[in-house]
Write a protein that holds these residues in place. Sequence first.
Motif, PDB file in Angstrom:
ATOM      1  N   LEU A 217      25.939 120.988  51.179  1.00 20.59           N
ATOM      2  CA  LEU A 217      26.118 122.309  51.787  1.00 20.59           C
ATOM      3  C   LEU A 217      27.420 122.967  51.349  1.00 20.59           C
ATOM      4  CD1 LEU A 217      24.870 121.502  55.404  1.00 20.59           C
ATOM      5  CD2 LEU A 217      23.780 123.080  53.817  1.00 20.59           C
ATOM      6  N   ILE A 218      28.384 122.160  50.900  1.00 16.64           N
ATOM      7  CA  ILE A 218      29.696 122.714  50.527  1.00 16.64           C
ATOM      8  C   ILE A 218      30.176 122.089  49.222  1.00 16.64           C
ATOM      9  CG2 ILE A 218      30.412 123.197  52.897  1.00 16.64           C
ATOM     10  CD1 ILE A 218      32.165 120.631  52.719  1.00 16.64           C
ATOM     11  N   VAL A 219      31.220 122.693  48.634  1.00 12.87           N
ATOM     12  CA  VAL A 219      31.761 122.149  47.384  1.00 12.87           C
ATOM     13  C   VAL A 219      32.498 120.831  47.644  1.00 12.87           C
ATOM     14  CG1 VAL A 219      31.997 124.343  46.192  1.00 12.87           C
ATOM     15  CG2 VAL A 219      33.907 123.483  47.543  1.00 12.87           C
ATOM     16  N   HIS A 220      32.435 119.981  46.657  1.00 15.49           N
ATOM     17  CA  HIS A 220      33.140 118.697  46.675  1.00 15.49           C
ATOM     18  C   HIS A 220      33.969 118.588  45.396  1.00 15.49           C
ATOM     19  CE1 HIS A 220      30.321 117.938  49.984  1.00 15.49           C
ATOM     20  NE2 HIS A 220      31.277 117.149  50.413  1.00 15.49           N
ATOM     21  N   PRO A 221      34.679 117.469  45.188  1.00 11.16           N
ATOM     22  CA  PRO A 221      35.638 117.415  44.080  1.00 11.16           C
ATOM     23  C   PRO A 221      35.032 117.715  42.704  1.00 11.16           C
ATOM     24  CG  PRO A 221      36.031 115.587  45.568  1.00 11.16           C
ATOM     25  CD  PRO A 221      34.800 116.288  46.063  1.00 11.16           C
ATOM     26  N   ASP A 222      33.794 117.307  42.464  1.00 12.69           N
ATOM     27  CA  ASP A 222      33.202 117.534  41.137  1.00 12.69           C
ATOM     28  C   ASP A 222      33.193 119.012  40.779  1.00 12.69           C
ATOM     29  OD1 ASP A 222      31.219 117.451  43.323  1.00 12.69           O
ATOM     30  OD2 ASP A 222      29.823 118.116  41.792  1.00 12.69           O
ATOM     31  N   THR A 223      32.838 119.859  41.729  1.00 15.65           N
ATOM     32  CA  THR A 223      32.709 121.290  41.444  1.00 15.65           C
ATOM     33  C   THR A 223      34.075 121.926  41.222  1.00 15.65           C
ATOM     34  OG1 THR A 223      30.792 121.236  42.903  1.00 15.65           O
ATOM     35  CG2 THR A 223      31.569 123.393  42.228  1.00 15.65           C
ATOM     36  N   VAL A 224      35.024 121.600  42.089  1.00 18.13           N
ATOM     37  CA  VAL A 224      36.359 122.197  41.971  1.00 18.13           C
ATOM     38  C   VAL A 224      37.023 121.752  40.664  1.00 18.13           C
ATOM     39  CG1 VAL A 224      38.658 122.309  43.008  1.00 18.13           C
ATOM     40  CG2 VAL A 224      36.610 122.372  44.466  1.00 18.13           C
ATOM     41  N   LEU A 225      36.984 120.461  40.381  1.00 21.76           N
ATOM     42  CA  LEU A 225      37.675 119.945  39.190  1.00 21.76           C
ATOM     43  C   LEU A 225      37.005 120.433  37.907  1.00 21.76           C
ATOM     44  CD1 LEU A 225      38.501 116.386  40.520  1.00 21.76           C
ATOM     45  CD2 LEU A 225      40.148 118.197  39.932  1.00 21.76           C
ATOM     46  N   ALA A 226      35.691 120.516  37.886  1.00 23.18           N
ATOM     47  CA  ALA A 226      35.016 121.031  36.690  1.00 23.18           C
ATOM     48  C   ALA A 226      35.431 122.472  36.433  1.00 23.18           C
ATOM     49  CB  ALA A 226      33.493 120.930  36.861  1.00 23.18           C
ATOM     50  N   ALA A 227      35.491 123.280  37.493  1.00 20.70           N
ATOM     51  CA  ALA A 227      35.852 124.698  37.326  1.00 20.70           C
ATOM     52  C   ALA A 227      37.292 124.846  36.859  1.00 20.70           C
ATOM     53  CB  ALA A 227      35.635 125.437  38.645  1.00 20.70           C
ATOM     54  N   LEU A 228      38.210 124.058  37.443  1.00 25.35           N
ATOM     55  CA  LEU A 228      39.629 124.147  37.049  1.00 25.35           C
ATOM     56  C   LEU A 228      39.815 123.728  35.587  1.00 25.35           C
ATOM     57  CD1 LEU A 228      41.386 122.545  40.164  1.00 25.35           C
ATOM     58  CD2 LEU A 228      41.447 124.972  39.504  1.00 25.35           C
ATOM     59  N   ALA A 229      39.199 122.610  35.230  1.00 25.00           N
ATOM     60  CA  ALA A 229      39.415 122.089  33.876  1.00 25.00           C
ATOM     61  C   ALA A 229      38.750 122.990  32.838  1.00 25.00           C
ATOM     62  CB  ALA A 229      38.864 120.665  33.776  1.00 25.00           C
ATOM     63  N   ALA A 230      37.580 123.514  33.137  1.00 24.15           N
ATOM     64  CA  ALA A 230      36.881 124.367  32.173  1.00 24.15           C
ATOM     65  C   ALA A 230      37.682 125.634  31.905  1.00 24.15           C
ATOM     66  CB  ALA A 230      35.488 124.716  32.694  1.00 24.15           C
ATOM     67  N   ARG A 231      38.352 126.129  32.930  1.00 22.68           N
ATOM     68  CA  ARG A 231      39.176 127.337  32.735  1.00 22.68           C
ATOM     69  C   ARG A 231      40.355 127.021  31.825  1.00 22.68           C
ATOM     70  NH1 ARG A 231      41.391 130.430  37.940  1.00 22.68           N
ATOM     71  NH2 ARG A 231      42.521 128.469  38.192  1.00 22.68           N
ATOM     72  N   GLU A 232      40.983 125.891  32.093  1.00 22.55           N
ATOM     73  CA  GLU A 232      42.168 125.538  31.321  1.00 22.55           C
ATOM     74  C   GLU A 232      41.822 125.197  29.868  1.00 22.55           C
ATOM     75  OE1 GLU A 232      45.044 123.963  33.652  1.00 22.55           O
ATOM     76  OE2 GLU A 232      45.800 122.548  32.158  1.00 22.55           O
TER      77      GLU A 232
ATOM     78  N   THR B 244      39.350 124.657  61.232  1.00 24.34           N
ATOM     79  CA  THR B 244      38.465 124.419  62.382  1.00 24.34           C
ATOM     80  C   THR B 244      37.050 124.788  61.967  1.00 24.34           C
ATOM     81  OG1 THR B 244      39.091 126.558  63.187  1.00 24.34           O
ATOM     82  CG2 THR B 244      40.181 124.669  64.195  1.00 24.34           C
ATOM     83  N   VAL B 245      36.151 124.687  62.897  1.00 28.51           N
ATOM     84  CA  VAL B 245      34.741 124.668  62.534  1.00 28.51           C
ATOM     85  C   VAL B 245      34.183 125.882  61.767  1.00 28.51           C
ATOM     86  CG1 VAL B 245      32.410 124.450  63.477  1.00 28.51           C
ATOM     87  CG2 VAL B 245      34.207 122.944  64.262  1.00 28.51           C
ATOM     88  N   PRO B 246      34.367 127.124  62.222  1.00 25.93           N
ATOM     89  CA  PRO B 246      33.519 128.189  61.685  1.00 25.93           C
ATOM     90  C   PRO B 246      33.607 128.443  60.177  1.00 25.93           C
ATOM     91  CG  PRO B 246      34.614 128.896  63.690  1.00 25.93           C
ATOM     92  CD  PRO B 246      35.215 127.586  63.293  1.00 25.93           C
ATOM     93  N   GLU B 247      34.785 128.363  59.578  1.00 22.44           N
ATOM     94  CA  GLU B 247      34.900 128.712  58.162  1.00 22.44           C
ATOM     95  C   GLU B 247      34.710 127.513  57.256  1.00 22.44           C
ATOM     96  OE1 GLU B 247      37.203 131.153  60.891  1.00 22.44           O
ATOM     97  OE2 GLU B 247      37.244 129.039  60.412  1.00 22.44           O
ATOM     98  N   VAL B 248      34.249 126.448  57.847  1.00 21.96           N
ATOM     99  CA  VAL B 248      34.217 125.180  57.152  1.00 21.96           C
ATOM    100  C   VAL B 248      33.386 125.226  55.866  1.00 21.96           C
ATOM    101  CG1 VAL B 248      32.256 124.327  58.465  1.00 21.96           C
ATOM    102  CG2 VAL B 248      33.886 122.726  57.535  1.00 21.96           C
ATOM    103  N   PHE B 249      32.405 126.083  55.827  1.00 20.80           N
ATOM    104  CA  PHE B 249      31.505 126.091  54.680  1.00 20.80           C
ATOM    105  C   PHE B 249      32.135 126.694  53.430  1.00 20.80           C
ATOM    106  CE2 PHE B 249      28.530 125.966  58.269  1.00 20.80           C
ATOM    107  CZ  PHE B 249      27.757 124.884  57.888  1.00 20.80           C
ATOM    108  N   THR B 250      33.151 127.525  53.605  1.00 15.94           N
ATOM    109  CA  THR B 250      33.614 128.317  52.466  1.00 15.94           C
ATOM    110  C   THR B 250      35.111 128.210  52.220  1.00 15.94           C
ATOM    111  OG1 THR B 250      33.865 130.203  53.947  1.00 15.94           O
ATOM    112  CG2 THR B 250      31.772 130.005  52.771  1.00 15.94           C
TER     113      THR B 250
END
Length: 750
Positions: free
Chosen positions: A259-274, A97-103
């Motif tokens: 304003l918030i993360v999208h697929p590029d940020t999440v996937l880059a972080a996951l792949a760089a770790r692996e 729902t709305v309030p935690e949407v940013f994080t």
Amino acid sequence: MTENIANKAESPRHGFIGQPLDRVDGPLKVTGRATYAYEHEHGDKPAYGHILGAAIALGRIIEIDTSEAERAPGVIKVMTFRNAPAQPAFGAPVTPTVPEVFTRARPMLSTDRVRYYDEPVAFVVAETFEAARAAAGLIRVSYEKEEGAFDLAGRLNEAYAPTRTNAGFETDSAIGNFEGAFAAAAVVVDATYRTPYEHHNPMEPHATLAAWSGDQLTIYTSAQTLANFQAGIANTLQIPPENVRIVSPFIGGGFGSKLIVHPDTVLAALAARELRRPVKVALTRQQMFANAGHRAEMIHQVRLGSDGDGRLAAMGYDVWSATSRFEEFCEQTAVFARSLYAAPNRLTRHRLVPVDLNRGEWMRSPGEAPGMLAFECAMDELAERLGLDPIELRRRNEPAEDPERGVPFSTRNLVACMEEGARRFGWERRSALPARVQEGRKLIGMGMAAAIRPNYIGAAAARVAIDAGGDVTVRLDMTDIGTGTYTILTQIVAEGLGVPLSAIKIELGDSKFPRTAGSGGSWGAASSGSAVHDACSKLRQKIVQAALSDAGDGAANPEANFVAGEIRIGDRAERLSDLVRGVAPNGIEAEGTVQPFSRNDLYKNYSQHSYGAHFAEVAVDCDTGEIRMRRMLAVIGAGRILNAKTARSQILGGMTWGLGAALMEETVLDPRHGHFINHDLAEYHVAVNGDVPDMEVMFLEEHDDKANPLGAKGLGELGVCGAGAAIANAVYNATGVRVREFPITLDKLL
Ligand code: MOS
């Protein structure tokens, strides 16, 4: 005593604030030395990721064959839901729902479910971008497709009321007896408008470079608010936020989607770790249309009832908006109407209809941008029915205080904006009757509309330091999305410390720096500016103390002034560099803060908005219906203007958005497949230089002492509010054809 002196040195006026200073980061940008997200380097040579999106809008992946892609040249890794790292469920640890949407956690490739067209289903990492993209084309996916629902107008029976709108407003408001007063009103308008799906397209698409060193993750990305990215990535990867550093010094435009993360940020972080190697990912322009949010389609019913003199007895505004089924977004479309005009009987409501699309997001002036497009046209319709000038109608409904909150306005210069605008624009030349002015084959018309936008302030902190050379460095995690943050903060520091512009260095866009609310909601300049202003004031106090103790002189001096790189106390003057070198060779620094509006009584006790009036003149070809803008004017009352040039540019940009919304912008949804058809800049039309007429912006003298110590109010998004309605009203005035379905394309006039 030093306190007294410092207080007397409060707010020195050197004339830096307000000047049309050129952008201090301009030379870096035009010479290619400003580094954007995808251009950063960090440690080892990066690998490049490319996302493969789903070819269905709803259903399940049955089979996904990556073998050919894995064998393709240069490919390092292919990730799908079968082998992606474990992530928390979507939205964990909170409900969507709305309030935690940013994080909230935004896991990628974590199930076989497909929720929207072009949702990432595979991620290829290769030695080059080209290799990754070519290999992605070799992946074979078979789906079990389900029937999605995409229609809004035909499914209003499925509408529901969300708990809150975006930004935490009540979904409904009701005062008096709207239905009764509307039924009894002498003159009424009951008009339904439609606004389409729209997409924000910053010049720089979403892009990320992620690099790990041990358990420390550094992310270079294009972000409006670093804190949201830090928390969003920490929640998605289930790591402590302090292990995540976000870097975003330059941003090629941000209109809400950053304003918030999208697929590029999440996937880059996951792949760089692996892979234990830096990974770069950019969304393509086409992927931006599915994976970076949009403004939802809406239906607006505006009902206005007035007495014969044009005093509103009843004001009703109902909005139905499409929303994603898996993540709700309710744009606060009708909220501005709660403050805009007086009327004893009032009703506003927001309803949502679920569709199988990605979530709607914040897009340039959420709420007012689509809302004023509809509502300010309805006011024009009412003025015509009453035989009243549209400005006079608005003047007659000017409220003495906020009509729903019952508190005074901090400042409100709507009437002054309209009057000044009318004078400058030559409003008296407008024909009250439509379709009466013709020049050759062109029908000429003028229109106007009001503008209102809330003045927000977000929590912010900033550190200001002066070194023994007299140079000043300012650090905060604020961003400059192209709006001019580097420049206005330079001006605030020059004024605050009385040092030359050339001695000031502003460092932004690093989550190591003191936290701010970033750029969004038009709160950036006032929030970060107030924190910097406060830091300068605290630094002045420290410098005064240092000067007095250095002189061994506790005696009362009448005044401390900071001018031209000097501190002047009484008849004594000392260069700041000399003073600092003498008493604090490592420099002196201070941190300033500002509280968010939610914790500030001046926001509880006053209704705080920026206002404006838009004017437009159009020429419409009588044979083809082609609409050409001739002139636009905005007169703005938004508190103290920090930089006349960058503020003007903000309003011009907003007016251009208004022009796009009125006449061009629309993303067309294919109801069979649930995807946006015109998903590139060739087919999604935005206003370009050739479409933009002679535009003028004027700011009224205003200082809002309730807003913040700077007296500045938000204006970034004000330019779009009402601008499109002024154009739509001008088209009506030119042609006598009222188009209630935006954008007003020529076919709708014929
Ligand atoms: Mo704005 S839509 O809050 O970037």
